[in-house]
Design an enzyme around this catalytic site. Sequence first.
Site, PDB file in Angstrom:
ATOM      1  N   ASP A 101       0.845  -1.195   0.000  1.00 47.78           N
ATOM      2  CA  ASP A 101       0.000   0.000   0.000  1.00 47.78           C
ATOM      3  C   ASP A 101       0.883   1.249   0.000  1.00 47.78           C
ATOM      4  O   ASP A 101       2.055   1.196   0.406  1.00 47.78           O
ATOM      5  CB  ASP A 101      -0.880   0.042   1.259  1.00 47.78           C
ATOM      6  CG  ASP A 101      -1.825  -1.144   1.332  1.00 47.78           C
ATOM      7  OD1 ASP A 101      -2.142  -1.713   0.271  1.00 47.78           O
ATOM      8  OD2 ASP A 101      -2.226  -1.496   2.458  1.00 47.78           O
TER       9      ASP A 101
HETATM   10  N1  URA Z   1      -1.021  -5.964   3.889  1.00 52.20           N
HETATM   11  C1  URA Z   1      -1.572  -4.728   3.922  1.00 52.20           C
HETATM   12  O1  URA Z   1      -2.622  -4.517   4.506  1.00 52.20           O
HETATM   13  N2  URA Z   1      -0.908  -3.751   3.271  1.00 52.20           N
HETATM   14  C2  URA Z   1       0.265  -3.913   2.646  1.00 52.20           C
HETATM   15  O2  URA Z   1       0.828  -2.956   2.098  1.00 52.20           O
HETATM   16  C3  URA Z   1       0.828  -5.217   2.639  1.00 52.20           C
HETATM   17  C4  URA Z   1       0.167  -6.218   3.265  1.00 52.20           C
END
Ligand code: URA
Length: 228
Positions: A101
Site C-alpha cells: 500500500d
Molecule cells: N497488507 C496490507 O494490509 N498492506 C500492505 O501494504 C501489505 C500487506
Amino acid sequence: MRLDKFICQSTDYSKIEALALLNAQAVVVNGEFIKNGATQVHENNTITLHGEVLTPRACRYIMLHKPAGTICSNVDEHYPSVFNHLQIEYPNDLHVVGRLDADTTGLVLITDDGRWSYGITHPDKHCPKVYRVGLSRPLADDVAAKFTAGIALQGETQLTLPASLTIISPQEVLLTITQGKFHQVKRMFAAVGNRVITLHRESIGQLQLDIPEGQWRYLTVEEIQSLR
Ligand code: URA
C-alpha cells in the site's frame, strides 16, 4: 513468455509497436509467421523479426526499500511511484512482486521474470513474508491463536492461511504470512478489533531488507535462487 513480451524484451519496441509488427507478419517463430501476441514462446524457439534473430535481454532482479507515500504501480496521479527511485533502462519491462500500500514501507522486489514472481506471490508456494506491524491498541491474548487458525476476512469465502505472530511489545508485532490478499495485514487486524498504524515489510523468504529507505540494489545470484 508471451510472444509480444518476448519482442519487447529483445528490442526497443513498446507493446503496441510489437503487436503492430505481429499484425504486419514481420515475426516468424520456428519458421512460421505468427500474428497472435499471446502465443507462448520459449527461449529454445527461433524467433525472427524482419529476418533478424531476436535475443531477449537478461532478466533483472531488484530489491528496493520503499518509502511511505509511494505506490507500486508505474503511474498514478496522486502519489509518486517506486519506479521513480529506479534510474534504470527499460523500466516498462519491470513489475513489482507483491505490491505494498502507499503508506506501507519496506522490502519491494522488482523484476521482469514473471515465473520468478509467480513463485513468490502464489499462495500454493508458501513463500513467507514478514511484516513489522504497529497497532493502535494492545494485542489481545487470543489473536495469535486466531491467526494460526485462519481469519474470515470481510468479503472472502475462505479463511486466511495459517499466519504466525511474534510479539515485540503490546503494540508492536512481527506477522508472517504466505498470501498477499488485498490489504491483508490491515484486514486481519481489523477482523480482531485492532488497527494497523504502521506497516513495514522486513523480509520475503530468506531475503532481508538491508538497504536504506529510497535505495535499491540488484540481487545476487544466490538471493535470486533462494526465492525460486
Ligand atoms: N497488507 C496490507 O494490509 N498492506 C500492505 O501494504 C501489505 C500487506
